[in-house]
Every structure is written in C-alpha cells, then in structure tokens.
Design an enzyme around this catalytic site. Sequence first.
Site, mmCIF file in Angstrom:
data_model
loop_
_atom_site.group_PDB
_atom_site.id
_atom_site.type_symbol
_atom_site.label_atom_id
_atom_site.label_comp_id
_atom_site.label_asym_id
_atom_site.label_seq_id
_atom_site.Cartn_x
_atom_site.Cartn_y
_atom_site.Cartn_z
ATOM 1 N N GLY A 129 51.643 37.596 46.032
ATOM 2 C CA GLY A 129 50.644 38.417 46.694
ATOM 3 C C GLY A 129 49.259 37.872 46.405
ATOM 4 O O GLY A 129 49.098 36.898 45.671
ATOM 5 N N GLY A 146 41.505 40.545 45.745
ATOM 6 C CA GLY A 146 40.106 40.172 45.811
ATOM 7 C C GLY A 146 39.720 39.039 44.891
ATOM 8 O O GLY A 146 38.742 38.343 45.140
ATOM 9 N N PHE A 147 40.467 38.826 43.815
ATOM 10 C CA PHE A 147 40.081 37.809 42.840
ATOM 11 C C PHE A 147 41.047 36.634 42.776
ATOM 12 O O PHE A 147 40.944 35.797 41.899
ATOM 13 C CB PHE A 147 39.941 38.439 41.452
ATOM 14 C CG PHE A 147 38.902 39.509 41.403
ATOM 15 C CD1 PHE A 147 37.608 39.239 41.770
ATOM 16 C CD2 PHE A 147 39.226 40.794 41.025
ATOM 17 C CE1 PHE A 147 36.639 40.222 41.737
ATOM 18 C CE2 PHE A 147 38.268 41.789 40.989
ATOM 19 C CZ PHE A 147 36.963 41.503 41.352
ATOM 20 N N VAL A 186 48.626 35.538 43.237
ATOM 21 C CA VAL A 186 49.612 35.642 42.166
ATOM 22 C C VAL A 186 50.873 34.879 42.570
ATOM 23 O O VAL A 186 51.371 35.041 43.700
ATOM 24 C CB VAL A 186 49.967 37.114 41.858
ATOM 25 C CG1 VAL A 186 50.985 37.183 40.723
ATOM 26 C CG2 VAL A 186 48.710 37.895 41.494
ATOM 27 N N ASP A 246 40.123 50.734 38.104
ATOM 28 C CA ASP A 246 40.752 50.293 39.349
ATOM 29 C C ASP A 246 42.242 50.638 39.344
ATOM 30 O O ASP A 246 43.082 49.820 39.710
ATOM 31 C CB ASP A 246 40.549 48.796 39.553
ATOM 32 C CG ASP A 246 40.778 48.368 41.006
ATOM 33 O OD1 ASP A 246 40.661 49.241 41.897
ATOM 34 O OD2 ASP A 246 41.069 47.194 41.246
#
Length: 499
Positions: free
Chosen positions: A193, A196-197, A200, A311
């Site tokens: 997946g 935003g950063f 993976v 988050d």
Amino acid sequence: MCRNGEGFVKMENVKVPDTSSIKLENNLSLEACEEECLKNCSCLAYASANVRNGGTGCMTWYRDLVDTKQFTEGRQDLYIRVDAVVLAQYKNKSGGGYFSGRRRLAIILVVSISVPSLLILAVLCWFGKRSRKGRGGEPRFLNDPAASGVRSYEDLPIKNEVDEHRGDTDLPFFDLTTVVAATENFSSANKLGHGGFGTVYKGCLADGQDIAVKRLSRNSGQGVDEFKNEVMLIAKLQHRNLVRLLGWCIHKEERMLIYEYMPNRSLDLCIFDKNRKSLLDWRKRFQIIIGIARGVLYLHQDSRLKIIHRDLKASNVLLDGSMNPKISDFGMARMFGDDQIEANTNRIVGTYGYMSSEYAMDGLYSTKSDVFSFGVLALEIISGRKNSFQFENTSLNLVGLIWDLWTEGKVLDIVGSSLNQSYSTHEVMRCIQIGLLCVQENATDRPTMLDVVFMLGNKTNLPHPKKAAFSFKTSGLDSSTSRGASSVNDITVTVIEAH
C-alpha cells in the site's frame, strides 16, 4: 602489530572516507576517540561523528580510506594514522612545501594503505558483488565495524541525530542491500500500500522472517521529521497492541522503517471492503475494539512516555495472523510531559473525519483528541461504514448519522449487514454508546481511555452521551459548502491495494 612512534596527522576541510565500515561511538570525546584508535593497530583514522557544537562522538576506520577529498573550507577534520617517519616529516613541514594541501593528503593516504590491503579490498569487492546477486544476508547493524549501510558522509547527520535521541535502545540498523534483497528490489508485486509519506512493501529476510518495509517518499518534505519521530518514539514502546519496529535504514536520500509483517494487512481493508468484511464477525470486531483501546491507553498512561498518536484511523491499525489489532504509524505522534494537558499547533496534520473539533478548528490536541479518533474508529468497526461526507438528505457524516439514529431510538439500523444478526444486541448498543461518548463535541465531556477500557470490560451504567461533534444536517448547505467544510491542510490519505 603496532609500530613504535605511530601517530595521527590532522587533515582539515576533508570529506571523510567511505563510511560503510566505520565504528561509531556517540559518547566518546575527540580525545578519547584518539586513544581508542591508537590502542587498536587496525584503526587507520578517526574523526568527530558530529561536527556541530565543537564536535562530538567518534568515528573510526578499520579498512582502506577510499572516497576521501580535501576542500578549501566547509568540511571537517580527519586524523589519519601514519608511521613515525611520516609523522616526523609532517611535524617538520606542516606549514607548507611538499606536505601542503591536496598533495599532502594524497601522500599520507598512499603511505597509510599497503599493497596487501589493496589486494584484500579487491577480493572483498568481488565477493560483495556476488553476494548482491542473491537474496542478501542477515541484517547488518550499526555497531558492526564490518558494515553500517551508510555510504557517504552526507548520510550521517540524520543518523547521528536519531542516535542521540534513542538513548540506550538497541534498535538494529539495516543495510540497504539487505532491504533491497528482502523486497526483491522493491518489486511492485511486493507492494502492500501507499500513503502520504511513502510506500509499504512486503519483504523476507534471509532467515525466512517476513517484514514490512515503509519506504519514505523522496518528494515528501515532511518525511524526514516523521522518520526521526517514529524511530525516536516507537523504539521505546512495547505493547501487544502496538506494531513492533524491527529496525531502520538510511542510504543517501533513502529512509526506510522496517516493521514486523502483519499478514491480514490493515483494518480498513477488512471493514470497508465488501468482499472481506464478512471475515470479521461481531466477536472478533469487539475484541479488535478492546485491543485498540488498550493500545491507546498504554500510549496515554502506561508507557514510559506519554504519547498522543494524532493519526489514529482504520488504515493505521494492522491485523496479525489471529486478527489481533496493532496500532502503527507514529510519524505524527507527540510526546507529552506528565503534567501536560494539551498543546497547540499551527500545522494541522492528520486525517479529516478522525480529527476532533478542537484540533481541526483551533489546533488544540490532547489525549482527548485520540479519544475522539478512537470513538470514530469504534463506530466504523460496528457499522462497517467509513466516516465520510457522502450521506445525502441526512447528517453530514457517519458520526452525525449515528447520533441522529441514537436520538430517534433506531441506532441498531446502522449495524453492518455483514454481521448477519450474529451479535449481542446489548453488547452492540453498549459499544455504540461508548463510541458516542468518545465523539462528544466538548473535549472535557469525553471519557479518558482508562474509562473506555473499564466500560468495555465491565457491565456498569453508562452516562448518556451529549451532542456529537460535526452532527449537523446537510439541509440548508449546498454541495460547495459541504466540500469546503471538509478541507483541511496537510491531511494524509492511505490507499491499500489488494494483490
């Protein structure tokens, strides 16, 4: 054996040699570093690990000093081991002449590297190229003088800064070649997946251990801060409902976090995907809600550090092979003091739909911000529906819809069809009520996570929830107004791709 009269020649404004075989000691002064290097006959050079504030830490080299350059200014001092003859010549002529500038550096490096060592280097390079063709070996750690994964001096500042804050945590540093081999060079087939950063990937180490590699995006301006934050925080946290960070890797622009692999991926893939939501019956969903609550309680109260996650959402809860939940992604987490109640920020980060009203509107966050996010998450798990802004002719979002149904006495209408009536009505009603208590508009009205865990585990009387945040009707709002209300800077979106 060491030769009599050996010492060190100071080279100024130098780009230090290749750092792939250094030994790094953050707690040594430069004087102690010299003593350590002089005692070890294999030590060829030393330098400060961090040139800021007068220089701290110690780097020592035990292999050939390659990729070394001297500049006019702006670099650092490197102390190179030489024999008594060269040391005497340096002391006599250090002011200029034959031993000045770049020529002096070249002479010293040639003298300090023998022909046998060059032959050994060639053999090691040949074996290294062959080993890279395979799947790679065991993880190579920072304190191993044979390897560290850092290929140039420019890699060191962030690594040093992370080390300074890690304390005595023994968190492995993975070599880049190990990570590349484990993920099959970040193959798209191994992609789990992206968010935003970064992306993976699934990986498998040479010993057969499965891992998940979070490769931060090079284009993300926020990535460096979140990377350091996660390494510094999660390495100190240990709980069965928190994902375990196995190690980290830095190589030039590459920054990666290595986690334990969760075979059932993220919670949102299970509760929002129409083909997979039937995998979770009510009993398992209830256990997931309890597990998440215990994980957040640990962050707020039971860990050595008081952590606000900031988050908490379905895509940041991972499921192991037994469907046990583990909270992940601490890039935006913040540490609180024992007596600290709340904090303020001018930069709102997180995911709209899970943000409390005081955080989304005023930048105020506290443990009650995480309580709000947990409440949204619990209601999503129960209903199988996402807290989005897509409900027409009714409340603006899922929280508002459930609040309206609660006030009308029809709240069980929201229970996910995937449960097929195989649930305890009393238990579901109780969990919905706890969820609504967590999403109350006023932060002071919300329970603590200790209260939440107690209410989930005990059949006590529950208070009646007050009005839920963001629970207003869409009537009187046109579509443009609705879209504007859901706009927040710096939100993150995670997309899970099925394979």
